[in-house]
Design a protein around this motif. Structure first.
Motif, PDB file in Angstrom:
ATOM      1  N   PRO A   1      86.752  80.996  31.564  1.00 25.89           N
ATOM      2  CA  PRO A   1      87.697  80.064  30.924  1.00 25.89           C
ATOM      3  C   PRO A   1      87.666  80.138  29.409  1.00 25.89           C
ATOM      4  O   PRO A   1      88.683  79.912  28.750  1.00 25.89           O
ATOM      5  CB  PRO A   1      87.223  78.694  31.425  1.00 25.89           C
ATOM      6  N   VAL A   2      86.500  80.430  28.840  1.00 27.21           N
ATOM      7  CA  VAL A   2      86.371  80.614  27.394  1.00 27.21           C
ATOM      8  C   VAL A   2      85.541  81.869  27.156  1.00 27.21           C
ATOM      9  O   VAL A   2      84.788  82.308  28.029  1.00 27.21           O
ATOM     10  CB  VAL A   2      85.719  79.400  26.699  1.00 27.21           C
ATOM     11  N   LEU A   3      85.686  82.425  25.953  1.00 29.77           N
ATOM     12  CA  LEU A   3      84.994  83.659  25.627  1.00 29.77           C
ATOM     13  C   LEU A   3      83.781  83.348  24.757  1.00 29.77           C
ATOM     14  O   LEU A   3      83.924  82.744  23.686  1.00 29.77           O
ATOM     15  CB  LEU A   3      85.950  84.589  24.882  1.00 29.77           C
ATOM     16  N   PRO A   4      82.584  83.726  25.188  1.00 33.58           N
ATOM     17  CA  PRO A   4      81.402  83.467  24.347  1.00 33.58           C
ATOM     18  C   PRO A   4      81.441  84.319  23.090  1.00 33.58           C
ATOM     19  O   PRO A   4      81.853  85.473  23.110  1.00 33.58           O
ATOM     20  CB  PRO A   4      80.226  83.853  25.255  1.00 33.58           C
ATOM     21  N   GLY A   5      80.995  83.726  21.983  1.00 25.33           N
ATOM     22  CA  GLY A   5      81.031  84.417  20.700  1.00 25.33           C
ATOM     23  C   GLY A   5      82.240  83.988  19.894  1.00 25.33           C
ATOM     24  O   GLY A   5      83.212  83.456  20.437  1.00 25.33           O
ATOM     25  N   GLY A   6      82.223  84.235  18.615  1.00 30.32           N
ATOM     26  CA  GLY A   6      83.329  83.857  17.754  1.00 30.32           C
ATOM     27  C   GLY A   6      84.450  84.868  17.784  1.00 30.32           C
ATOM     28  O   GLY A   6      84.368  85.915  18.439  1.00 30.32           O
ATOM     29  N   PRO A   7      85.523  84.600  17.059  1.00 29.46           N
ATOM     30  CA  PRO A   7      86.684  85.497  17.057  1.00 29.46           C
ATOM     31  C   PRO A   7      86.421  86.829  16.370  1.00 29.46           C
ATOM     32  O   PRO A   7      87.216  87.764  16.517  1.00 29.46           O
ATOM     33  CB  PRO A   7      87.746  84.688  16.304  1.00 29.46           C
ATOM     34  N   ASP A   8      85.316  86.942  15.611  1.00 30.44           N
ATOM     35  CA  ASP A   8      85.040  88.180  14.881  1.00 30.44           C
ATOM     36  C   ASP A   8      83.956  89.026  15.549  1.00 30.44           C
ATOM     37  O   ASP A   8      83.418  89.954  14.933  1.00 30.44           O
ATOM     38  CB  ASP A   8      84.616  87.855  13.449  1.00 30.44           C
ATOM     39  N   VAL A   9      83.634  88.761  16.813  1.00 32.51           N
ATOM     40  CA  VAL A   9      82.611  89.544  17.511  1.00 32.51           C
ATOM     41  C   VAL A   9      83.081  90.985  17.683  1.00 32.51           C
ATOM     42  O   VAL A   9      84.193  91.242  18.162  1.00 32.51           O
ATOM     43  CB  VAL A   9      82.280  88.925  18.881  1.00 32.51           C
ATOM     44  N   PHE A  10      82.212  91.912  17.307  1.00 29.62           N
ATOM     45  CA  PHE A  10      82.499  93.341  17.430  1.00 29.62           C
ATOM     46  C   PHE A  10      81.545  93.933  18.457  1.00 29.62           C
ATOM     47  O   PHE A  10      80.347  94.053  18.210  1.00 29.62           O
ATOM     48  CB  PHE A  10      82.323  94.023  16.075  1.00 29.62           C
TER      49      PHE A  10
ATOM     50  N   ALA B   1      93.858  85.895  30.054  1.00 33.60           N
ATOM     51  CA  ALA B   1      92.750  86.012  29.117  1.00 33.60           C
ATOM     52  C   ALA B   1      92.362  84.631  28.610  1.00 33.60           C
ATOM     53  O   ALA B   1      93.216  83.755  28.463  1.00 33.60           O
ATOM     54  CB  ALA B   1      93.135  86.904  27.939  1.00 33.60           C
ATOM     55  N   PRO B   2      91.071  84.402  28.358  1.00 32.18           N
ATOM     56  CA  PRO B   2      90.667  83.101  27.803  1.00 32.18           C
ATOM     57  C   PRO B   2      91.303  82.893  26.434  1.00 32.18           C
ATOM     58  O   PRO B   2      91.378  83.820  25.622  1.00 32.18           O
ATOM     59  CB  PRO B   2      89.138  83.212  27.713  1.00 32.18           C
ATOM     60  N   GLY B   3      91.759  81.677  26.193  1.00 33.00           N
ATOM     61  CA  GLY B   3      92.437  81.379  24.946  1.00 33.00           C
ATOM     62  C   GLY B   3      91.531  80.883  23.848  1.00 33.00           C
ATOM     63  O   GLY B   3      91.963  80.758  22.698  1.00 33.00           O
ATOM     64  N   ARG B   4      90.278  80.594  24.177  1.00 35.22           N
ATOM     65  CA  ARG B   4      89.364  80.042  23.171  1.00 35.22           C
ATOM     66  C   ARG B   4      88.043  80.787  23.195  1.00 35.22           C
ATOM     67  O   ARG B   4      87.673  81.391  24.199  1.00 35.22           O
ATOM     68  CB  ARG B   4      89.115  78.551  23.438  1.00 35.22           C
ATOM     69  N   THR B   5      87.358  80.725  22.064  1.00 33.03           N
ATOM     70  CA  THR B   5      86.014  81.279  21.975  1.00 33.03           C
ATOM     71  C   THR B   5      85.020  80.156  21.730  1.00 33.03           C
ATOM     72  O   THR B   5      85.377  79.101  21.201  1.00 33.03           O
ATOM     73  CB  THR B   5      85.900  82.306  20.831  1.00 33.03           C
ATOM     74  N   VAL B   6      83.784  80.377  22.146  1.00 29.22           N
ATOM     75  CA  VAL B   6      82.700  79.422  21.937  1.00 29.22           C
ATOM     76  C   VAL B   6      81.592  80.147  21.189  1.00 29.22           C
ATOM     77  O   VAL B   6      81.162  81.222  21.612  1.00 29.22           O
ATOM     78  CB  VAL B   6      82.155  78.879  23.275  1.00 29.22           C
ATOM     79  N   PRO B   7      81.131  79.629  20.054  1.00 30.39           N
ATOM     80  CA  PRO B   7      80.077  80.312  19.299  1.00 30.39           C
ATOM     81  C   PRO B   7      78.857  80.596  20.171  1.00 30.39           C
ATOM     82  O   PRO B   7      78.457  79.781  21.006  1.00 30.39           O
ATOM     83  CB  PRO B   7      79.747  79.323  18.174  1.00 30.39           C
ATOM     84  N   ALA B   8      78.255  81.757  19.956  1.00 33.34           N
ATOM     85  CA  ALA B   8      77.080  82.126  20.738  1.00 33.34           C
ATOM     86  C   ALA B   8      75.954  81.123  20.549  1.00 33.34           C
ATOM     87  O   ALA B   8      75.171  80.868  21.480  1.00 33.34           O
ATOM     88  CB  ALA B   8      76.620  83.529  20.340  1.00 33.34           C
TER      89      ALA B   8
ATOM     90  N   LEU C   1      88.204  93.828  18.135  1.00 33.64           N
ATOM     91  CA  LEU C   1      87.299  92.693  18.243  1.00 33.64           C
ATOM     92  C   LEU C   1      87.331  92.148  19.664  1.00 33.64           C
ATOM     93  O   LEU C   1      88.320  92.310  20.389  1.00 33.64           O
ATOM     94  CB  LEU C   1      87.679  91.617  17.238  1.00 33.64           C
ATOM     95  N   LEU C   2      86.250  91.495  20.070  1.00 28.99           N
ATOM     96  CA  LEU C   2      86.079  91.132  21.474  1.00 28.99           C
ATOM     97  C   LEU C   2      87.259  90.361  22.064  1.00 28.99           C
ATOM     98  O   LEU C   2      87.686  90.675  23.183  1.00 28.99           O
ATOM     99  CB  LEU C   2      84.779  90.348  21.657  1.00 28.99           C
TER     100      LEU C   2
END
Length: 571
Positions: free
Chosen positions: A183-192, A242-249, A226-227
């Motif tokens: 439902p959400v993507l772990p890590g921020g929007p700039d994860v490489f 695709a998940p629409g949000r990211t969650v900081p690691a 980016l991820l």
């Protein structure tokens, strides 16, 4: 030998062996158990230059054939390992390979595989986890040992390696995406999270021994998106959301794993860091190596992941993959038979029959069912009155599927798919040789499979393969297991029920089309699943069969289809 490869049965090691053999080298492959030779044979790789030797790198190495180049691709790659288990292969094993290489009088190079996140890192077992920390420890130990022993060393630091057979790491995220568990993507929007294909890495490794020693190569595709975008590429190709949000690691680390589903050891890879790739890029340019386009590599890998059920199954038909979000297996241009499955199955339903049919097969999953995403907006269906319907979507989808076909195949449909197959034959009589309808639902009495209650979709989604087989009156097997796996994905069970209801509503209109079709029509049914109306076309009844004779009695169905000629040439 020209080369000795340790870890030769692993995902990277076996591809390296294949590459070296393809270059005409004499290769010794060190294995615990020989699963390498059958894999190479299945890939069409000649094994004339291969010598398989038994070795356990966790113990001192003796009695092995000398080699000019030595590759250590062996690693215990998994998350949740114990420290001793991880160190046995990743540290002790790496040092044993180094010490054995130091005894070779003609050694040209030892190539050690490290990792893009571990090279030069401090082996923090508490913070990194056993796998990553053991690789970091090995990286430092091998470098120091090579200096002490005078071993010519090159270290390759690959990023996430993708390709057929890779089911760890990023593959787990792709599996969660496929099954609606992301439902959400772990890590921020700039994860490489960079990738490299296993084919490119194997070619890169094969070139290393001829280069100057002492180099470190970070082997990764700097063009990896980016991820969030990487996941979006996979989602669009597979036809999932695709998940629409990211969650900081950092937040994921603080939440219980039972909530996040994230393995704590994977979180250190969720970084915005970039890597020193200049030397690898210069080396690749000198060697004439070019990475494949990253988006295409991701899509091809997604096809392999879905085809193998993320390592749980073996595909029965090749080639395979998503085409405009439709899962398609087999020959798309010149099939002898086009096979359209019924409910609640997918194209795997045809595996027992297809193995008995001559000529190429084309077997898709219907839109919104099995592994395929839903079709476009419904359109009016030919011969049917009223508003836009799912039948219209099926008809447009089938026309698109058949557009590249350049033969006049036998069009074989089962149950629900008999309706769109009939309408296609009616609209395009010159495009098919014959029409075979197996257990056409519009000619049979509605049974329990057609009249489930509104609660049927949730019940269907929760069914085990054994329960689904019992409900359908089928033996438990890989075909039912495949269908059950798809029914657990979001939306599939609901669309199965909706398709049943749509087909029920259109029974009379579809039945009326039988008298108008111009191509030869053959109907095949099981004796336990009779027709309720005279179709006006030849009917073959298979004794003892029910609603799925192609699955329970494939030899009898194949004999009937074998009476038909093959494709009549270009349409």
């Amino acid at each position: 030998m020209d080369a000795m490869v340790f870890g030769a049965t692993g995902f990277i090691g076996r591809s390296l062996v294949a590459e070296l053999l393809g270059r005409g080298q004499r290769v010794a492959a060190a294995v615990r158990r020989d699963t390498l030779t059958p894999w190479l044979t299945g890939q069409g790789v000649g094994t004339g230059g291969l010598t398989v030797v038994t070795a356990d790198i966790t113990r001192p190495l003796t009695g092995l054939p000398p080699a000019r180049d030595v590759y250590n691709t062996a690693a215990r790659f998994a998350f949740g390992l114990g420290v001793d288990e991880a160190r046995a292969v990743n540290v002790t094993g790496a040092l044993n390979v180094l010490r054995w290489a130091a005894t070779l009088p003609g050694l040209r190079r030892l190539v050690h595989l490290s990792g893009y996140r571990v090279s030069g890192a401090r082996p923090d077992y508490a913070g990194l986890g056993a796998y990553e920390a053991s690789k970091a420890e090995a990286d430092l130990a091998v470098r120091a040992g090579a200096r002490e022993l005078g071993v010519p060393l090159t270290v390759a630091n690959p990023s996430t390696v993708i390709g057929p057979g890779q089911y760890i790491g990023l593959a787990s995220l792709a599996e969660d995406l496929w099954n609606g568990r992301l439902p959400v993507l772990p890590g921020g929007p700039d994860v490489f999270l960079p990738i490299v294909t296993v084919g490119y890495l194997a070619r890169f490794l094969a070139e290393i021994p001829a280069s100057p020693e002492g180099e470190d190569y970070w082997v990764l595709d700097e063009g990896t998106p980016l991820l969030p975008e990487l996941v979006a590429v996979l989602a669009a190709h597979m036809g999932v959301r695709a998940p629409g949000r990211t969650v900081p690691a950092s937040l994921v680390r603080r939440l219980p794993r039972r909530i996040t589903g994230a393995d704590p050891e994977t979180l250190s890879f969720l970084s915005a860091d970039r890597y020193p790739t200049a030397s690898a890029r210069a080396f690749a340019e000198t060697a004439g190596l070019t990475m494949p386009p990253v988006a295409g590599a991701l899509r091809a890998w997604a096809d392999d992941l879905v085809a193998t059920r993320f390592g749980a199954a073996s595909p029965w038909l090749r080639p395979y993959g998503f085409r405009d979000r439709t899962w398609v297996m087999g020959e798309t241009g010149r099939p002898a038979h086009v096979l359209l499955h019924g409910l609640p199955m997918n194209a795997d339903l045809w595996a027992p029959l297809a193995a008995r049919l001559p000529g190429p097969i084309l077997a898709p999953d219907l839109p919104g069912l099995g592994r395929s995403a839903p079709a476009a907006q419904p359109l009016p269906a030919p011969g049917l009155s009223g508003p836009a319907s799912a039948a219209g979507s099926l008809d447009a989808w089938l026309a698109d599927l058949m557009e590249p076909v350049r033969t006049r195949p036998v069009l074989v449909a089962h149950s629900l798919a008999c309706g769109p197959a009939l309408r296609f034959a009616l609209a395009h009589p010159g495009r098919v040789e014959r029409l075979v309808l197996i257990a056409p639902a519009f000619l049979q009495a509605p049974g329990p499979r057609h009249t489930r209650s509104a609660l049927a979709a949730p019940l269907l989604r929760r069914m085990s393969a054994a329960r689904l087989a019992a409900v359908l009156g089928l033996p438990e097997g890989p075909e039912v297991a495949s269908a059950a796996a798809d029914l657990r994905r979001p939306g599939v069970a609901r669309r199965v029920i909706a398709a049943m209801r749509e087909a029920l509503a259109e029974r009379e209109a579809t039945r009326s089309l039988l008298s108008r079709v111009d191509v030869p029509v053959e109907i095949i049914i099981g004796s336990a699943d009779p027709l309720t109306a005279d179709p006006g076309h030849p009917v073959t009844e298979i004794a003892g069969a029910g609603h799925y004779p192609q699955l329970t009695h494939p030899a009898e169905v194949a004999r009937r289809l074998g009476a038909f000629p093959g494709p009549a040439g270009p349409a």
